[in-house]
Design a protein around this motif. Structure first.
Motif, PDB file in Angstrom:
ATOM      1  N   MET A   1      92.266 -51.511 -11.211  1.00  0.00           N
ATOM      2  CA  MET A   1      90.968 -51.348 -10.685  1.00  0.00           C
ATOM      3  C   MET A   1      91.221 -50.991  -9.218  1.00  0.00           C
ATOM      4  O   MET A   1      91.864 -51.734  -8.652  1.00  0.00           O
ATOM      5  N   TRP A  58      87.629 -60.615  -6.112  1.00  0.00           N
ATOM      6  CA  TRP A  58      88.695 -59.848  -6.671  1.00  0.00           C
ATOM      7  C   TRP A  58      88.465 -60.543  -8.154  1.00  0.00           C
ATOM      8  O   TRP A  58      88.504 -59.751  -9.041  1.00  0.00           O
ATOM      9  N   VAL A  62      87.223 -58.162 -11.183  1.00  0.00           N
ATOM     10  CA  VAL A  62      88.043 -57.633 -12.153  1.00  0.00           C
ATOM     11  C   VAL A  62      87.618 -58.119 -13.757  1.00  0.00           C
ATOM     12  O   VAL A  62      87.452 -57.430 -14.598  1.00  0.00           O
TER      13      VAL A  62
END
Length: 71
Positions: A1, A58, A62
């Motif tokens: 990502m 994050w 994700v």
């Protein structure tokens, strides 16, 4: 990502700083403390809090990103 937005990039850079800081911390050198203490003593604590928030950002990104790609 990959980071795509400005908040993504800010969080990503903070995570990189945190990774390097922890790598140096293992060798008993707190890089952030040494770099930021002359400016302001609590500044390194603030940066570590921002790094922690970037990690949470994050993790959420994700997890939600993987869910949206499964559909």
């Amino acid at each position: 990502m990959r980071p795509r937005t400005i908040p993504d990039w800010i969080a990503f850079v903070l995570l990189l700083i945190g990774a390097f800081a922890w790598a140096a911390f293992v060798t008993d050198v707190n890089v952030l403390d040494r770099a930021l203490e002359p400016i302001a003593d609590p500044l390194d604590d603030i940066v570590f809090v921002l790094i922690g928030l970037a990690g949470l950002y994050w993790i959420i990104r994700v997890i939600t990103g993987e869910r949206s790609h499964q559909h």
